[in-house]
Design a protein around this motif. Structure first.
Motif, short mmCIF file in Angstrom:
data_model
loop_
_atom_site.label_atom_id
_atom_site.label_comp_id
_atom_site.label_asym_id
_atom_site.label_seq_id
_atom_site.Cartn_x
_atom_site.Cartn_y
_atom_site.Cartn_z
N PRO A 45 -19.98 -66.85 -26.46
CA PRO A 45 -21.29 -66.05 -26.27
C PRO A 45 -21.83 -65.35 -27.39
O PRO A 45 -21.20 -65.00 -28.43
N PRO A 46 -23.16 -65.07 -27.50
CA PRO A 46 -23.72 -64.49 -28.59
C PRO A 46 -23.17 -63.20 -29.25
O PRO A 46 -23.04 -62.91 -30.23
N ASP A 47 -22.62 -62.53 -28.30
CA ASP A 47 -21.97 -61.16 -28.60
C ASP A 47 -20.64 -61.48 -29.12
O ASP A 47 -20.02 -60.28 -29.64
N ARG A 48 -20.05 -62.57 -29.15
CA ARG A 48 -18.74 -62.56 -29.77
C ARG A 48 -18.84 -63.61 -31.23
O ARG A 48 -17.70 -64.07 -31.56
N ILE A 49 -20.04 -64.01 -31.51
CA ILE A 49 -20.12 -65.06 -32.39
C ILE A 49 -19.36 -64.48 -33.96
O ILE A 49 -18.89 -65.31 -34.42
N GLU A 50 -19.56 -63.28 -34.14
CA GLU A 50 -19.07 -62.81 -35.42
C GLU A 50 -17.49 -63.06 -35.58
O GLU A 50 -17.03 -63.48 -36.26
N PRO A 51 -16.80 -62.55 -34.60
CA PRO A 51 -15.25 -62.60 -34.63
C PRO A 51 -14.94 -64.01 -34.38
O PRO A 51 -13.84 -64.25 -34.94
N LEU A 56 -12.04 -68.37 -37.79
CA LEU A 56 -11.88 -69.74 -38.15
C LEU A 56 -10.62 -70.02 -39.04
O LEU A 56 -9.55 -70.88 -38.80
N PRO A 57 -10.52 -69.26 -40.39
CA PRO A 57 -9.58 -69.38 -41.40
C PRO A 57 -8.26 -69.18 -40.64
O PRO A 57 -6.98 -69.80 -40.75
N ALA A 58 -8.01 -67.80 -40.03
CA ALA A 58 -6.70 -67.64 -39.16
C ALA A 58 -6.24 -68.41 -38.20
O ALA A 58 -4.86 -68.53 -37.90
N LEU A 59 -7.33 -69.08 -37.52
CA LEU A 59 -6.74 -70.19 -36.52
C LEU A 59 -6.21 -71.39 -36.99
O LEU A 59 -5.76 -72.28 -36.40
N GLY A 60 -6.45 -71.65 -38.45
CA GLY A 60 -6.18 -72.68 -39.08
C GLY A 60 -7.07 -74.06 -38.70
O GLY A 60 -6.68 -75.29 -39.11
N VAL A 95 -17.38 -75.05 -43.26
CA VAL A 95 -16.33 -75.70 -43.73
C VAL A 95 -15.41 -74.36 -44.21
O VAL A 95 -15.82 -73.53 -45.02
N VAL A 96 -14.02 -74.53 -43.91
CA VAL A 96 -13.08 -73.33 -44.35
C VAL A 96 -12.67 -73.73 -45.76
O VAL A 96 -12.22 -74.83 -45.82
N ARG A 97 -12.84 -73.21 -46.42
CA ARG A 97 -12.47 -73.69 -47.99
C ARG A 97 -11.06 -73.20 -48.10
O ARG A 97 -10.43 -72.69 -47.37
N PRO A 98 -10.30 -73.88 -49.27
CA PRO A 98 -8.90 -73.62 -49.58
C PRO A 98 -8.43 -72.18 -49.61
O PRO A 98 -7.51 -71.83 -49.16
N ASP A 99 -9.38 -71.00 -50.11
CA ASP A 99 -9.13 -70.10 -50.28
C ASP A 99 -9.34 -69.06 -49.12
O ASP A 99 -9.40 -67.90 -49.10
N GLY A 100 -9.65 -69.92 -47.99
CA GLY A 100 -10.14 -69.09 -46.66
C GLY A 100 -11.63 -68.79 -46.46
O GLY A 100 -11.89 -68.11 -45.56
N SER A 101 -12.34 -68.83 -47.64
CA SER A 101 -13.59 -68.51 -47.62
C SER A 101 -14.56 -69.55 -46.66
O SER A 101 -14.28 -70.56 -46.52
N LEU A 102 -15.91 -69.14 -46.06
CA LEU A 102 -16.60 -69.98 -45.28
C LEU A 102 -17.73 -70.38 -46.09
O LEU A 102 -18.52 -69.83 -46.38
N GLU A 103 -17.99 -71.71 -45.88
CA GLU A 103 -19.14 -72.21 -46.51
C GLU A 103 -20.11 -72.71 -45.51
O GLU A 103 -19.58 -73.52 -44.64
#
Length: 282
Positions: A45-51, A56-60, A95-103
């Motif tokens: 839902p829209p109010d949960r999009i940020e978390p 994504l990286p923590a969930l693998g 895309v989750v990059r190797p360092d965990g950042s989000l592209e």
């Protein structure tokens, strides 16, 4: 589907997301290429999009697609943006990059361009102005694709002129873009080389696009981003007149290619078999 403890997982975030064809599309490729991975629907839902995006990286997860209504939110939430996403102002692929950042990427312009290349290989961008109906997010992606292809002029037609003018301004100074008032829309077709409908008019359950085609040159290519139905009222009328037409399904298929390659490490192909498989799910 082949799954192990090392499976690569991606998905599609939307609200709702049950209508998305992406799991069927990516699932076809995963099975075809025997990849240890999965692509799943992620209803957020829209109010949960940020978390959800931050997780994504923590969930693998390798990343995800982003669909309505989250494309603009994703644009604000990722760590870095590719050039297409910056120009369009929206993200449809993360895309989750190797360092965990989000592209954040936008592959809609790529998908539109590739679909047009497949469906109308004889179309020459220099043949004449391109008329784009609509001024929403899809129109932004289409406009970027067409300007990059080298059309001599882009004519924006929208019921609300202010939105078309905003889009024209966002495309930047010195760009060959002209806003055509809705009441003059028929005259915008006079010497057009391409006509694109980026609105939902003509989609199943909605009225057809109110655009007289009497002044459309016989050689003008007509395309619609709608793919339910595959032949919209606009495409049916254009085809009956003898104009070459391109349906919107290929845009969906081609826009998925870059994300699949980034997540699963293989460049997939759009084939007649894939088209048939996705159509069976419509």
């Amino acid at each position: 589907m082949i799954l192990s403890g090392k499976s690569r997982i991606a998905g599609v975030m939307g609200w709702p997301v049950g209508h998305s064809r992406s799991p069927r599309l990516h699932g076809f490729w995963l099975q075809q290429y025997g990849i240890d991975g999965a692509y799943v629907p992620l209803p957020v839902p829209p109010d949960r999009i940020e978390p959800a995006i931050r997780a994504l990286p923590a969930l693998g997860l390798a990343g995800c697609n982003v669909t309505v209504p989250h494309k603009e939110a994703a644009f604000r939430l990722v760590d870095l943006l590719d050039p297409a996403a910056k120009r369009i102002g929206a993200v449809n692929t993360i895309v989750v990059r190797p360092d965990g950042s989000l592209e954040g990427r936008n592959t809609d312009a790529f998908g539109f361009r590739e679909n047009l290349r497949d469906g109308a290989p004889a179309w020459d961008p220099a043949a004449g102005p391109a008329v784009v109906v609509g001024a929403g997010g899809a129109a932004r992606a289409v406009a970027v694709a067409l300007l990059d292809s080298g059309v001599p002029e882009l004519r924006l037609v929208n019921r609300t002129r202010a939105r078309a003018e905003e889009l024209a301004a966002d495309l930047g100074p010195g760009v060959p873009v002209r806003v055509i008032p809705w009441e003059w829309r028929a005259s915008a077709l006079a010497d057009a080389g391409l006509l694109v409908n980026t609105t939902t008019q003509g989609m199943a359950g909605q009225a057809g696009l109110d655009l007289p085609l009497a002044g459309l040159p016989p050689a003008t290519v007509v395309t619609d981003i709608v793919y339910t139905p595959l032949l919209t009222p606009l495409l049916k009328e254009a085809k009956a007149r003898g104009n070459p037409v391109v349906d919107g399904l290929g845009m969906l298929l081609h826009q998925a290619r870059p994300g699949f390659q980034a997540w699963f490490g293989l460049a997939p192909k759009v084939t007649p078999e894939l088209r048939r498989f996705v159509l069976e799910g419509l």
